[in-house]
Design a protein around this motif. Structure first.
Motif, mmCIF file in Angstrom:
data_model
loop_
_atom_site.group_PDB
_atom_site.id
_atom_site.type_symbol
_atom_site.label_atom_id
_atom_site.label_comp_id
_atom_site.label_asym_id
_atom_site.label_seq_id
_atom_site.Cartn_x
_atom_site.Cartn_y
_atom_site.Cartn_z
ATOM 1 N N ALA A 213 0.903 -1.072 -0.199
ATOM 2 C CA ALA A 213 0.072 -0.074 -0.052
ATOM 3 C C ALA A 213 0.650 1.347 0.000
ATOM 4 C CB ALA A 213 -0.835 0.128 1.224
ATOM 5 N N SER A 214 0.431 2.283 -0.819
ATOM 6 C CA SER A 214 1.305 3.499 -0.834
ATOM 7 C C SER A 214 0.197 4.681 -1.029
ATOM 8 C CB SER A 214 1.997 3.773 -1.933
ATOM 9 O OG SER A 214 1.457 3.562 -3.255
ATOM 10 N N GLY A 215 0.714 5.950 -0.690
ATOM 11 C CA GLY A 215 -0.140 7.023 -0.661
ATOM 12 C C GLY A 215 -1.225 7.193 0.622
ATOM 13 N N ILE A 216 -0.915 6.216 1.481
ATOM 14 C CA ILE A 216 -2.036 6.335 2.631
ATOM 15 C C ILE A 216 -1.076 6.266 3.772
ATOM 16 C CG2 ILE A 216 -3.791 5.402 1.669
ATOM 17 C CD1 ILE A 216 -3.236 2.691 2.976
ATOM 18 N N THR A 217 -1.667 6.846 5.144
ATOM 19 C CA THR A 217 -0.937 6.594 6.479
ATOM 20 C C THR A 217 -1.306 5.173 6.894
ATOM 21 O OG1 THR A 217 -1.383 8.671 6.963
ATOM 22 C CG2 THR A 217 -0.669 7.370 8.800
ATOM 23 N N PHE A 218 -0.170 4.125 6.445
ATOM 24 C CA PHE A 218 -0.614 2.767 6.641
ATOM 25 C C PHE A 218 -1.073 2.270 7.950
ATOM 26 C CE2 PHE A 218 -0.652 -1.523 4.777
ATOM 27 C CZ PHE A 218 -0.172 -2.281 5.590
ATOM 28 N N SER A 219 -0.419 2.772 8.918
ATOM 29 C CA SER A 219 -0.793 2.162 10.076
ATOM 30 C C SER A 219 -2.038 2.757 10.825
ATOM 31 C CB SER A 219 0.599 2.737 11.400
ATOM 32 O OG SER A 219 0.525 4.117 11.124
ATOM 33 N N ARG A 220 -2.370 3.470 9.935
ATOM 34 C CA ARG A 220 -3.989 3.933 10.605
ATOM 35 C C ARG A 220 -5.174 3.151 9.750
ATOM 36 N NH1 ARG A 220 -4.125 8.783 13.472
ATOM 37 N NH2 ARG A 220 -2.117 8.997 14.229
ATOM 38 N N TYR A 221 -4.781 1.974 9.019
ATOM 39 C CA TYR A 221 -5.544 1.088 8.090
ATOM 40 C C TYR A 221 -5.711 0.024 8.722
ATOM 41 C CZ TYR A 221 -6.286 4.977 5.004
ATOM 42 O OH TYR A 221 -6.921 6.112 4.194
ATOM 43 N N THR A 222 -7.038 -0.518 8.881
ATOM 44 C CA THR A 222 -7.068 -1.963 8.996
ATOM 45 C C THR A 222 -7.005 -2.798 7.647
ATOM 46 O OG1 THR A 222 -8.708 -1.550 10.944
ATOM 47 C CG2 THR A 222 -9.177 -3.644 9.587
ATOM 48 N N MET A 223 -6.287 -3.716 7.568
ATOM 49 C CA MET A 223 -6.321 -4.478 6.460
ATOM 50 C C MET A 223 -6.842 -5.720 6.464
ATOM 51 S SD MET A 223 -4.243 -2.232 4.790
ATOM 52 C CE MET A 223 -4.068 -3.235 3.444
ATOM 53 N N SER A 224 -7.391 -6.101 5.317
ATOM 54 C CA SER A 224 -7.963 -7.500 5.095
ATOM 55 C C SER A 224 -7.921 -7.985 3.799
ATOM 56 C CB SER A 224 -9.455 -7.207 5.383
ATOM 57 O OG SER A 224 -9.914 -6.162 4.462
ATOM 58 N N TRP A 225 -8.230 -9.134 3.620
ATOM 59 C CA TRP A 225 -7.862 -10.000 2.390
ATOM 60 C C TRP A 225 -9.394 -10.466 2.161
ATOM 61 C CZ3 TRP A 225 -4.057 -10.447 -1.040
ATOM 62 C CH2 TRP A 225 -2.659 -9.928 -0.646
ATOM 63 N N ALA B 135 -8.015 -1.875 2.172
ATOM 64 C CA ALA B 135 -7.343 -0.884 3.101
ATOM 65 C C ALA B 135 -8.746 -0.106 3.735
ATOM 66 C CB ALA B 135 -6.163 -0.073 2.759
ATOM 67 N N LYS B 136 -8.836 -0.215 4.968
ATOM 68 C CA LYS B 136 -10.068 0.616 5.526
ATOM 69 C C LYS B 136 -9.504 1.380 6.441
ATOM 70 C CE LYS B 136 -14.926 0.239 6.742
ATOM 71 N NZ LYS B 136 -15.910 -0.773 6.797
ATOM 72 N N SER B 137 -9.958 2.804 6.600
ATOM 73 C CA SER B 137 -9.908 3.687 7.861
ATOM 74 C C SER B 137 -11.121 4.448 8.146
ATOM 75 C CB SER B 137 -8.845 4.709 7.444
ATOM 76 O OG SER B 137 -8.781 5.590 8.256
ATOM 77 N N THR B 138 -11.692 3.811 9.473
ATOM 78 C CA THR B 138 -12.803 4.712 10.059
ATOM 79 C C THR B 138 -12.479 6.017 10.288
ATOM 80 O OG1 THR B 138 -12.425 3.686 12.021
ATOM 81 C CG2 THR B 138 -14.050 2.530 10.869
ATOM 82 N N LEU B 139 -11.016 6.158 10.700
ATOM 83 C CA LEU B 139 -10.713 7.570 10.859
ATOM 84 C C LEU B 139 -10.835 8.600 10.020
ATOM 85 C CD1 LEU B 139 -9.106 9.691 13.121
ATOM 86 C CD2 LEU B 139 -7.268 8.725 12.179
ATOM 87 N N PHE B 140 -10.413 8.236 8.645
ATOM 88 C CA PHE B 140 -10.410 8.957 7.533
ATOM 89 C C PHE B 140 -11.712 8.803 6.422
ATOM 90 C CE2 PHE B 140 -6.536 10.364 8.715
ATOM 91 C CZ PHE B 140 -5.548 9.328 8.766
ATOM 92 N N SER B 141 -12.580 7.672 7.048
ATOM 93 C CA SER B 141 -13.535 7.340 6.269
ATOM 94 C C SER B 141 -13.190 7.057 4.878
ATOM 95 C CB SER B 141 -14.847 8.581 6.193
ATOM 96 O OG SER B 141 -15.275 8.665 7.539
ATOM 97 N N THR B 142 -12.373 6.351 4.782
ATOM 98 C CA THR B 142 -11.782 5.903 3.300
ATOM 99 C C THR B 142 -11.603 4.213 3.103
ATOM 100 O OG1 THR B 142 -9.637 6.121 3.970
ATOM 101 C CG2 THR B 142 -10.497 8.130 2.753
ATOM 102 N N ASN B 143 -11.834 3.882 2.099
ATOM 103 C CA ASN B 143 -11.812 2.352 1.621
ATOM 104 C C ASN B 143 -11.075 2.158 0.393
ATOM 105 O OD1 ASN B 143 -12.520 -0.176 2.310
ATOM 106 N ND2 ASN B 143 -14.295 -0.122 1.354
ATOM 107 N N TYR B 144 -9.948 1.480 0.183
ATOM 108 C CA TYR B 144 -9.307 1.350 -0.954
ATOM 109 C C TYR B 144 -9.202 -0.313 -1.264
ATOM 110 C CZ TYR B 144 -7.927 5.975 -0.172
ATOM 111 O OH TYR B 144 -8.044 7.290 0.122
ATOM 112 N N TRP B 145 -9.305 -0.728 -2.531
ATOM 113 C CA TRP B 145 -9.003 -1.923 -3.011
ATOM 114 C C TRP B 145 -8.247 -2.241 -3.959
ATOM 115 C CZ3 TRP B 145 -12.188 -5.957 -0.895
ATOM 116 C CH2 TRP B 145 -13.080 -5.642 -0.588
#
Length: 118
Positions: free
Chosen positions: A24-36, A98-108
């Motif tokens: 993952a790039s372009g995000i604050t990775f440590s703030r994102y829940t990651m899933s498969w 990559a999902k962040s409730t803090l930033f309300s963002t979700n990336y696939w």
């Protein structure tokens, strides 16, 4: 620009192993829940495994418990899925999320094909 890129898919025989990676790039990775997640032909996309931001908690679909392991490296901005004892029913396209409730963002990511067949 945010990028989520999976790699490591391929063809494997039943009982074999594969390790998927997600960068993952372009995000604050440590703030994102990651899933498969995975999606087989004709079926809905399903959650396979998830890991919290710090990696201290994980959860798995019942169908993969004891066979798959999710892990992450926040320094490298990577998440992994170690898949052991693979079965034909594991055949699917595997997606990283990559999902962040803090930033309300979700990336696939774009997905990587895993085929389990003899």
């Amino acid at each position: 620009q945010v990028q989520v890129v999976e790699s490591g898919g391929g063809l494997v025989q039943p009982g074999g192993s594969l390790r998927l990676s997600c960068a993952a790039s372009g995000i604050t990775f440590s703030r994102y829940t990651m899933s498969w997640h995975r999606q087989a032909p004709g079926l809905e996309r399903e959650l396979v495994a998830a890991i919290t931001t710090t990696g201290d908690s994980t959860n798995y679909a019942d169908s993969v418990k004891g066979r798959f392991t999710i892990s992450r490296d926040n320094a490298k901005k990577m998440v992994y899925l170690q898949m052991n004892s693979l079965e034909p029913k594991d055949t699917a396209v595997y997606y990283c999320n990559a999902k962040s409730t803090l930033f309300s963002t979700n990336y696939w990511g774009q997905g990587t094909q895993v085929t389990v067949s003899s």
